[in-house]
Design a protein around this motif. Structure first.
Motif, PDB file in Angstrom:
ATOM      1  N   MET A   1       0.791  -1.394  -0.214  1.00 38.47           N
ATOM      2  CA  MET A   1      -0.049  -0.019   0.108  1.00 38.47           C
ATOM      3  C   MET A   1       0.903   1.388   0.081  1.00 38.47           C
ATOM      4  O   MET A   1       0.488   2.272  -0.859  1.00 38.47           O
ATOM      5  CB  MET A   1      -0.871  -0.055   1.181  1.00 38.47           C
ATOM      6  N   THR A   2       2.080   1.231   0.674  1.00 41.23           N
ATOM      7  CA  THR A   2       2.827   2.409   0.888  1.00 41.23           C
ATOM      8  C   THR A   2       3.502   2.554  -0.752  1.00 41.23           C
ATOM      9  O   THR A   2       3.437   3.624  -1.237  1.00 41.23           O
ATOM     10  CB  THR A   2       3.961   2.049   1.515  1.00 41.23           C
ATOM     11  N   ALA A   3       3.680   1.490  -1.339  1.00 40.26           N
ATOM     12  CA  ALA A   3       4.343   1.653  -2.779  1.00 40.26           C
ATOM     13  C   ALA A   3       3.247   2.319  -3.505  1.00 40.26           C
ATOM     14  O   ALA A   3       3.685   3.276  -4.470  1.00 40.26           O
ATOM     15  CB  ALA A   3       4.861   0.402  -3.361  1.00 40.26           C
ATOM     16  N   ALA A   4       2.061   1.807  -3.522  1.00 37.46           N
ATOM     17  CA  ALA A   4       0.940   2.617  -4.374  1.00 37.46           C
ATOM     18  C   ALA A   4       0.909   3.797  -4.118  1.00 37.46           C
ATOM     19  O   ALA A   4       0.328   4.778  -4.951  1.00 37.46           O
ATOM     20  CB  ALA A   4      -0.407   1.685  -4.138  1.00 37.46           C
ATOM     21  N   ALA A   5       0.951   4.306  -2.847  1.00 38.93           N
ATOM     22  CA  ALA A   5       0.964   5.720  -2.336  1.00 38.93           C
ATOM     23  C   ALA A   5       2.044   6.560  -2.841  1.00 38.93           C
ATOM     24  O   ALA A   5       1.586   7.811  -3.330  1.00 38.93           O
ATOM     25  CB  ALA A   5       0.571   5.892  -0.845  1.00 38.93           C
ATOM     26  N   LEU A   6       3.082   5.848  -2.858  1.00 40.73           N
ATOM     27  CA  LEU A   6       4.270   6.856  -3.463  1.00 40.73           C
ATOM     28  C   LEU A   6       4.273   7.064  -4.851  1.00 40.73           C
ATOM     29  O   LEU A   6       5.021   7.959  -5.312  1.00 40.73           O
ATOM     30  CB  LEU A   6       5.694   6.024  -2.887  1.00 40.73           C
ATOM     31  N   GLN A   7       3.896   6.089  -5.631  1.00 42.30           N
ATOM     32  CA  GLN A   7       4.067   5.927  -6.887  1.00 42.30           C
ATOM     33  C   GLN A   7       3.599   7.083  -7.991  1.00 42.30           C
ATOM     34  O   GLN A   7       4.745   7.355  -8.759  1.00 42.30           O
ATOM     35  CB  GLN A   7       3.348   4.574  -7.500  1.00 42.30           C
ATOM     36  N   PRO A   8       2.899   7.791  -7.459  1.00 38.48           N
ATOM     37  CA  PRO A   8       2.375   9.126  -8.322  1.00 38.48           C
ATOM     38  C   PRO A   8       3.725  10.119  -7.994  1.00 38.48           C
ATOM     39  O   PRO A   8       3.605  10.900  -9.061  1.00 38.48           O
ATOM     40  CB  PRO A   8       1.158   9.394  -7.920  1.00 38.48           C
ATOM     41  N   TRP A   9       4.483  10.109  -7.081  1.00 39.11           N
ATOM     42  CA  TRP A   9       5.271  11.029  -6.708  1.00 39.11           C
ATOM     43  C   TRP A   9       6.718  10.825  -6.683  1.00 39.11           C
ATOM     44  O   TRP A   9       7.289  11.924  -6.606  1.00 39.11           O
ATOM     45  CB  TRP A   9       5.052  11.495  -5.463  1.00 39.11           C
ATOM     46  N   TYR A  10       7.021   9.659  -7.222  1.00 40.90           N
ATOM     47  CA  TYR A  10       8.454   9.389  -7.406  1.00 40.90           C
ATOM     48  C   TYR A  10       8.562   8.535  -8.851  1.00 40.90           C
ATOM     49  O   TYR A  10       7.925   7.970  -9.225  1.00 40.90           O
ATOM     50  CB  TYR A  10       8.840   8.409  -6.103  1.00 40.90           C
ATOM     51  N   ARG A  11       9.786   8.861  -9.268  1.00 40.00           N
ATOM     52  CA  ARG A  11      10.087   8.579 -10.457  1.00 40.00           C
ATOM     53  C   ARG A  11      10.387   6.809 -10.595  1.00 40.00           C
ATOM     54  O   ARG A  11       9.943   5.943 -11.318  1.00 40.00           O
ATOM     55  CB  ARG A  11      11.574   8.978 -11.077  1.00 40.00           C
ATOM     56  N   ARG A  12      10.914   6.395  -9.458  1.00 39.75           N
ATOM     57  CA  ARG A  12      11.011   5.017  -9.235  1.00 39.75           C
ATOM     58  C   ARG A  12      10.774   4.695  -7.713  1.00 39.75           C
ATOM     59  O   ARG A  12      11.088   5.370  -6.756  1.00 39.75           O
ATOM     60  CB  ARG A  12      12.775   4.622  -9.132  1.00 39.75           C
ATOM     61  N   VAL A  13      10.016   3.399  -7.344  1.00 39.17           N
ATOM     62  CA  VAL A  13       9.458   2.935  -6.062  1.00 39.17           C
ATOM     63  C   VAL A  13      10.261   1.646  -6.202  1.00 39.17           C
ATOM     64  O   VAL A  13       9.538   0.898  -6.941  1.00 39.17           O
ATOM     65  CB  VAL A  13       8.217   3.217  -6.054  1.00 39.17           C
ATOM     66  N   VAL A  14      11.181   1.350  -5.261  1.00 40.68           N
ATOM     67  CA  VAL A  14      12.068   0.177  -5.167  1.00 40.68           C
ATOM     68  C   VAL A  14      11.560  -0.893  -3.872  1.00 40.68           C
ATOM     69  O   VAL A  14      11.497  -0.117  -2.864  1.00 40.68           O
ATOM     70  CB  VAL A  14      13.332   0.339  -5.228  1.00 40.68           C
ATOM     71  N   VAL A  15      10.943  -1.751  -3.997  1.00 39.57           N
ATOM     72  CA  VAL A  15      10.474  -2.344  -2.831  1.00 39.57           C
ATOM     73  C   VAL A  15      11.236  -3.744  -2.902  1.00 39.57           C
ATOM     74  O   VAL A  15      11.469  -4.564  -3.640  1.00 39.57           O
ATOM     75  CB  VAL A  15       8.891  -2.970  -3.048  1.00 39.57           C
ATOM     76  N   PHE A  16      11.669  -3.780  -1.463  1.00 32.64           N
ATOM     77  CA  PHE A  16      12.728  -4.982  -1.226  1.00 32.64           C
ATOM     78  C   PHE A  16      11.871  -5.680  -0.007  1.00 32.64           C
ATOM     79  O   PHE A  16      11.314  -5.366   0.698  1.00 32.64           O
ATOM     80  CB  PHE A  16      14.091  -4.652  -0.617  1.00 32.64           C
ATOM     81  N   ASP A  17      11.927  -7.229  -0.257  1.00 27.23           N
ATOM     82  CA  ASP A  17      11.308  -8.015   0.584  1.00 27.23           C
ATOM     83  C   ASP A  17      12.193  -9.233   0.880  1.00 27.23           C
ATOM     84  O   ASP A  17      12.784  -9.691  -0.019  1.00 27.23           O
ATOM     85  CB  ASP A  17       9.965  -8.481   0.280  1.00 27.23           C
TER      86      ASP A  17
END
Length: 421
Positions: A19-35
């Motif tokens: 959900m964080t990645a979806a919230a950030l996506q409109p505002w950042y060129r790249r959103v990198v999620v590590f798990d």
């Protein structure tokens, strides 16, 4: 769409991280999620999601936020077997030993397994432009220079690597190392509030009569400090999760049903009697309610935020973990829509507000069951009278559910003006 920010890193790809990645996506060129976990391509349980094999469902607030972040996701869930349910009419609530009155409401939840939920959310988030999800990668540290996070250290099967970041969100959950990272960077550790609960869950999946669409939630009482949930699942199934404070529910099927019958209501035992066991038993343990008070920080590095269970780990009996993460993700999205700088001073105090409400709900119930020095006060007596009255008053049931959905403060249950004379 032009995205003004640079690179955002999200540590953790469970529901809070997604959900964080979806919230950030409109505002950042790249959103990198590590798990740290391997991420399956089909809906199945994951090793690092401890509650993944136990009863789940989405409250109204969670469904609303997910739909805002990922439009059309609710219909996608339903098309793949999930069900929208009326939390007041389709769920039997037993609280403080009282069967609460039911009536149709506008509080619509989502009956869905955790594996189906996470699978579809992860697929939708991974398809967003600029989003990358990297399984089996662990964020092990941060680099703070001149008062701001500049990069994160990531471990995987190869050598550790440093990844530049303009924003880092820790969504690694209850095992978060953020207090250590802050200390290593010269910042104070957060004060922690705890209330020990020593809660054990044991869960099984049963066959369900396709004509039955209802679910059951039974809370503990002082005389019977045990609880249970029987939730509708896709595929003509029910999932039963039985819980005990300081006592593990039994694994054997006959003993398990006896334990279900010993809850403050025998509804679950009566409903699954004769049903076939499809999976289980699976166990889970919650040692304590925990709130890391990041909102009290007097010094904080720019470009670093916690979210979800990284901030607070609450007794899952109250079902508010995903809801809190959803509220915090929506808050982050709204703050970014205003501006990208000075996030921590705007985010940390405001994200503590829903946590404080959920904390009040969880600890008010748990203290009476787990704290040997507990003495009931006027508020506890008002809550007891509230549930007694809610057994015959659907309007009070509706209010209770609005509190559980974090749409109303817990104080509404103890307000003398709320309760009947």
């Amino acid at each position: 769409m032009s995205r003004p920010g640079g690179v955002a890193v999200v540590a953790g790809a469970s529901m809070a991280g997604l959900m964080t990645a979806a919230a950030l996506q409109p505002w950042y060129r790249r959103v990198v999620v590590f798990d740290r976990d391997a991420l399956p391509e089909t809906p199945r349980a994951r090793r690092c999601v401890g509650q993944g094999r136990h009863a789940h469902g989405l409250l109204t607030t969670s469904v609303d936020v997910l739909e805002e972040l990922l439009p059309g996701i609710t219909a996608e869930f339903v098309a793949n077997g999930a069900r929208r349910d009326d939390l007041a009419a389709d769920v039997a609530w037993v609280s403080n030993g009282h069967h609460l009155a039911t009536a149709p409401s506008d509080l619509r939840g989502l009956a869905v397994s955790r594996v189906l939920l996470e699978h579809h959310v992860r697929a939708r988030v991974a398809a967003l432009p600029g989003v990358e999800i990297h399984p089996e990668h662990i964020v092990t540290g941060i680099d703070v220079t001149d008062g701001a996070v500049r990069r994160v250290r990531v471990a995987s099967s190869g050598p550790d690597q440093w990844v530049d970041a303009d924003l880092v969100v820790d969504a690694t959950g209850r095992a978060s190392r953020l207090p250590d990272w802050l200390a290593q960077a010269g910042y104070p550790r957060p004060r922690e509030e705890q209330l020990r609960v020593d809660l054990y869950y044991v869960s099984r999946v049963y066959t369900r009569d396709p004509a039955r669409i209802d679910s059951i939630l039974i809370g503990p009482t002082a005389d019977a400090p045990r609880a249970g949930a029987l939730l509708w699942l896709e595929g003509d199934r029910w999932i039963a999760s039985l819980a005990g404070y300081g006592v593990r529910p039994p694994f054997g099927e006959a003993e398990y049903l006896d334990y279900a019958a010993s809850l403050p209501s025998p509804l679950i035992a009566e409903t699954v009697a004769g049903a076939e066991v499809l999976d289980g038993p699976h166990i889970f343990h919650i040692p304590a309610n925990l709130w890391r008070r990041y909102d009290e920080a007097t010094a904080w590095p720019a470009g670093l935020l916690p979210l979800g269970d990284s901030i607070s780990v609450l007794n899952p009996l109250y079902g508010q973990g995903i809801t809190l993460a959803a509220i915090q993700a929506r808050l982050l999205r709204d703050l970014l829509a205003d501006r990208l700088d000075d996030l921590a001073s705007r985010y940390l105090p405001r994200c503590a507000e829903p946590v404080a409400n959920a904390w009040a709900i969880a600890t008010a119930g748990d203290a009476a069951l787990t704290d040997p020095s507990f003495q009931p006060g006027p508020d506890d007596e008002r809550v007891a009278r509230f549930f007694e009255a809610a057994a015959t008053d659907p309007d009070l049931t509706q209010l209770f559910l609005e509190v559980i959905n974090l749409k109303q403060p817990y104080s509404r249950l103890t307000d003398p003006q709320t309760l009947p004379v």
